[in-house]
Design a protein around this motif. Structure first.
Motif, PDB file in Angstrom:
ATOM      1  N   LYS A   1      88.122  42.796  50.869  1.00  0.00           N
ATOM      2  CA  LYS A   1      89.203  42.575  51.825  1.00  0.00           C
ATOM      3  C   LYS A   1      89.685  43.589  52.809  1.00  0.00           C
ATOM      4  O   LYS A   1      89.895  43.856  53.930  1.00  0.00           O
TER       5      LYS A   1
ATOM      6  N   GLN B   1      82.423  33.823  53.692  1.00  0.00           N
ATOM      7  CA  GLN B   1      83.383  33.789  52.693  1.00  0.00           C
ATOM      8  C   GLN B   1      84.497  34.372  52.379  1.00  0.00           C
ATOM      9  O   GLN B   1      85.823  34.197  52.378  1.00  0.00           O
TER      10      GLN B   1
ATOM     11  N   LYS C   1      86.954  34.190  55.572  1.00  0.00           N
ATOM     12  CA  LYS C   1      87.800  33.038  55.255  1.00  0.00           C
ATOM     13  C   LYS C   1      89.022  33.377  54.179  1.00  0.00           C
ATOM     14  O   LYS C   1      90.173  32.990  54.333  1.00  0.00           O
ATOM     15  N   ARG C   2      88.515  34.286  53.254  1.00  0.00           N
ATOM     16  CA  ARG C   2      89.849  34.480  52.205  1.00  0.00           C
ATOM     17  C   ARG C   2      90.571  35.659  52.911  1.00  0.00           C
ATOM     18  O   ARG C   2      91.949  35.451  52.741  1.00  0.00           O
TER      19      ARG C   2
ATOM     20  N   THR D   1      92.989  33.626  54.995  1.00  0.00           N
ATOM     21  CA  THR D   1      94.110  32.990  54.317  1.00  0.00           C
ATOM     22  C   THR D   1      95.128  33.963  53.841  1.00  0.00           C
ATOM     23  O   THR D   1      96.255  33.555  53.891  1.00  0.00           O
ATOM     24  N   GLU D   2      94.855  35.227  53.612  1.00  0.00           N
ATOM     25  CA  GLU D   2      95.815  36.160  53.211  1.00  0.00           C
ATOM     26  C   GLU D   2      96.638  36.737  54.373  1.00  0.00           C
ATOM     27  O   GLU D   2      97.744  36.938  54.621  1.00  0.00           O
TER      28      GLU D   2
END
Length: 245
Positions: A27, A59, A62-63, A66-67
């Motif tokens: 990330k 994917q 998307k994570r 969200t963070e």
């Protein structure tokens, strides 16, 4: 991410690092690649995985999103006024205690929240407080239900007034933009009279500093465009004198 300042991006990176999970290293890499304006979105998957692995990339994206939502909400929460946050905490804790049958302590916290909300002119919190007092009134023998209902109804008037002022401001701004776009002359007094009548805003509106501020925003909307503030000065000062007495 591109709209964040360098400082905000650094804070977000620290936020991710504090999570301490192995996948967060990816990330962080993605964050740096997005922040680097020289790297196009088509290049990011191969830079991350060595191949054009778009499934894994989406994917991961998307994570990261969200963070990012979690980070923004946390930062915003930390920036809220301390007193308003304290009121919210008291309401949440009080409601929890009442629901778990710890009535005495629960109602005490709700009463403390009410006192603070009145001082802060926080009509939204007061609306929730009076709703809770009425909803759980059968658990509080000391509560005067008629008085609680009267407070709720009086506060609801203020809540509606605040909403009306917000709608009036948005309407004035919209109409001013239409006038300017079409090259029409602006008759601010007639416009204000029309909008005030539509949203039921009377001379008594602005009886505290919060609603006065909303009123000033409305009447200064035209002045912000023309840069001529002199005509609105009497309107503002006369209402300020009423509030500050």
């Amino acid at each position: 991410i591109s709209q964040m300042s360098k400082e905000e991006q650094a804070k977000f990176a620290s936020f991710l690092k504090k999570k301490g999970k192995q996948q967060d290293s990816k990330k962080l890499t993605l964050l740096k690649l997005i922040a680097d304006k020289k790297t196009s979105s088509d290049q990011i998957p191969s830079k991350l995985y060595g191949t054009d692995n778009r499934v894994a990339y989406h994917q991961l994206r998307k994570r990261l999103f969200t963070e990012l939502v979690d980070f923004i909400s946390t930062e915003r929460f930390n920036q809220e006024e301390e007193e308003i946050l304290q009121i919210t905490k008291l309401i949440l804790a009080g409601k929890h205690l009442i629901e778990t049958k710890n009535y005495k302590s629960g109602f005490k916290l709700i009463e403390d929240a009410e006192k603070k909300a009145i001082v802060e002119n926080d009509v939204i919190s007061l609306n929730e407080i009076y709703n809770l007092l009425i909803q759980f009134s059968h658990y509080n023998s000391k509560l005067n239900l008629d008085e609680a209902i009267e407070k709720f109804e009086s506060n609801r008037v203020l809540l509606i007034q605040e909403s009306n002022l917000n709608m009036a401001y948005a309407t004035v701004k919209s109409k001013l933009e239409q006038y300017i776009l079409n090259g029409m002359d602006i008759e601010i007094e007639a416009l204000l009279a029309e909008v005030f009548q539509r949203f039921n805003i009377s001379e008594s509106s602005g009886n505290n500093y919060k609603t006065l501020y909303q009123l000033v925003q409305i009447v200064s909307a035209s002045a912000n465009i023309s840069k001529d503030y002199e005509p609105i000065i009497p309107f503002v000062t006369s209402r300020y004198d009423l509030v500050s007495v």
